[in-house]
Design an enzyme around this catalytic site. Structure first.
Site, PDB file in Angstrom:
ATOM      1  CG  ASN A 128      29.452  50.813 -47.475  1.00 45.81           C
ATOM      2  OD1 ASN A 128      30.648  50.949 -47.203  1.00 45.81           O
ATOM      3  ND2 ASN A 128      28.550  51.702 -47.093  1.00 45.81           N
ATOM      4  CG  ASP A 159      17.211  48.317 -32.899  1.00 42.11           C
ATOM      5  OD1 ASP A 159      18.238  48.021 -33.539  1.00 42.11           O
ATOM      6  OD2 ASP A 159      17.015  49.456 -32.429  1.00 42.11           O
ATOM      7  CG  ASP A 197      26.942  50.115 -42.817  1.00 39.88           C
ATOM      8  OD1 ASP A 197      27.600  50.033 -41.765  1.00 39.88           O
ATOM      9  OD2 ASP A 197      27.422  50.500 -43.895  1.00 39.88           O
TER      10      ASP A 197
END
Length: 167
Positions: free
Chosen positions: A23, A9, A33
Site C-alpha cells: 500500500n 508462497d 504485503d
C-alpha cells in the site's frame, strides 16, 4: 529474460528481488504485503518508514532482511474502479518500474505476485494479461535481468498465467 510460472508462497523464493504488492504507506498490510513483512521481520518495517511511502505505479527498494530474497521491491498497484480511471496504465507502470529498479541495481532474478488482484479488486484475467505483456516487453540490451517469476497464489491464477505464457 526468461519468464516462468511458480505457484506457492512468494516469501520462500531465493531470488534477487521479491516484488511486494504494497500500500502507499509501505508500512505493511494484508495479503502479500503482510506475508512479506512477517517473513522479513521488523527490520523491513523500519526500512520502509525511512522511505516515506510510495505513489501508485512507482517502486521502491529495501533489503530483504530475513527473507531468502536479497531485496524487496515495493510497488503500489491501483485499486480497481471499473477500468476507466487509468488502472491499466498504473498497473503496467508497477511492472515496468519494478523491472527498471531491479536493473538499476544489477539484479538477475525477480518474482512478482499478482499485483492489485487481492483486496484492490483488479480482475485477475486483465491483470495477468498486463503482467505478461510487461514482462515480455523489450528490455535494454545491457539488462542484468535473466529470470522473472510470476507467482500465483491459486490454481486459478496459475492457469491464467499458464494460458497467457503459452499463447
Amino acid at each position: 529474460m526468461k519468464i516462468e510460472l511458480w505457484e506457492g508462497d512468494l516469501t520462500r523464493l531465493a531470488v534477487d528481488a521479491l516484488v511486494n504488492a504494497a500500500n502507499s504507506s509501505l508500512l505493511g498490510g494484508g495479503g502479500v504485503d503482510g506475508a512479506i513483512h512477517r517473513a522479513a521481520g521488523p527490520e523491513l518495517l523500519a526500512a520502509c518508514r525511512r522511505l516515506g511511502g510510495c505513489p501508485t505505479g512507482e517502486a521502491r527498494l529495501t533489503p530483504g532482511f530475513r527473507l531468502p530474497a536479497r531485496y524487496v521491491i515495493h510497488t503500489v498497484g491501483p485499486v480497481w474502479q471499473g477500468g476507466g480511471h487509468g488502472e491499466a496504465q498504473l498497473l503496467a507502470a508497477c511492472y515496468r518500474n519494478s523491472l527498471t529498479l531491479a536493473e538499476r541495481h544489477g539484479l538477475a532474478s525477480i518474482a512478482f505476485p499478482a499485483i492489485s488482484c487481492g483486496i484492490y479488486g483488479y480482475p485477475a484475467e486483465q491483470a495477468a494479461a498486463i503482467a505478461v505483456a510487461e514482462l515480455r516487453g523489450p528490455r535494454p540490451a545491457d539488462s542484468s535481468l535473466r529470470q522473472a517469476l510470476l507467482v500465483a497464489f491459486s490454481a486459478e491464477m496459475a492457469g491464467l498465467y499458464r494460458r497467457l505464457l503459452d499463447a
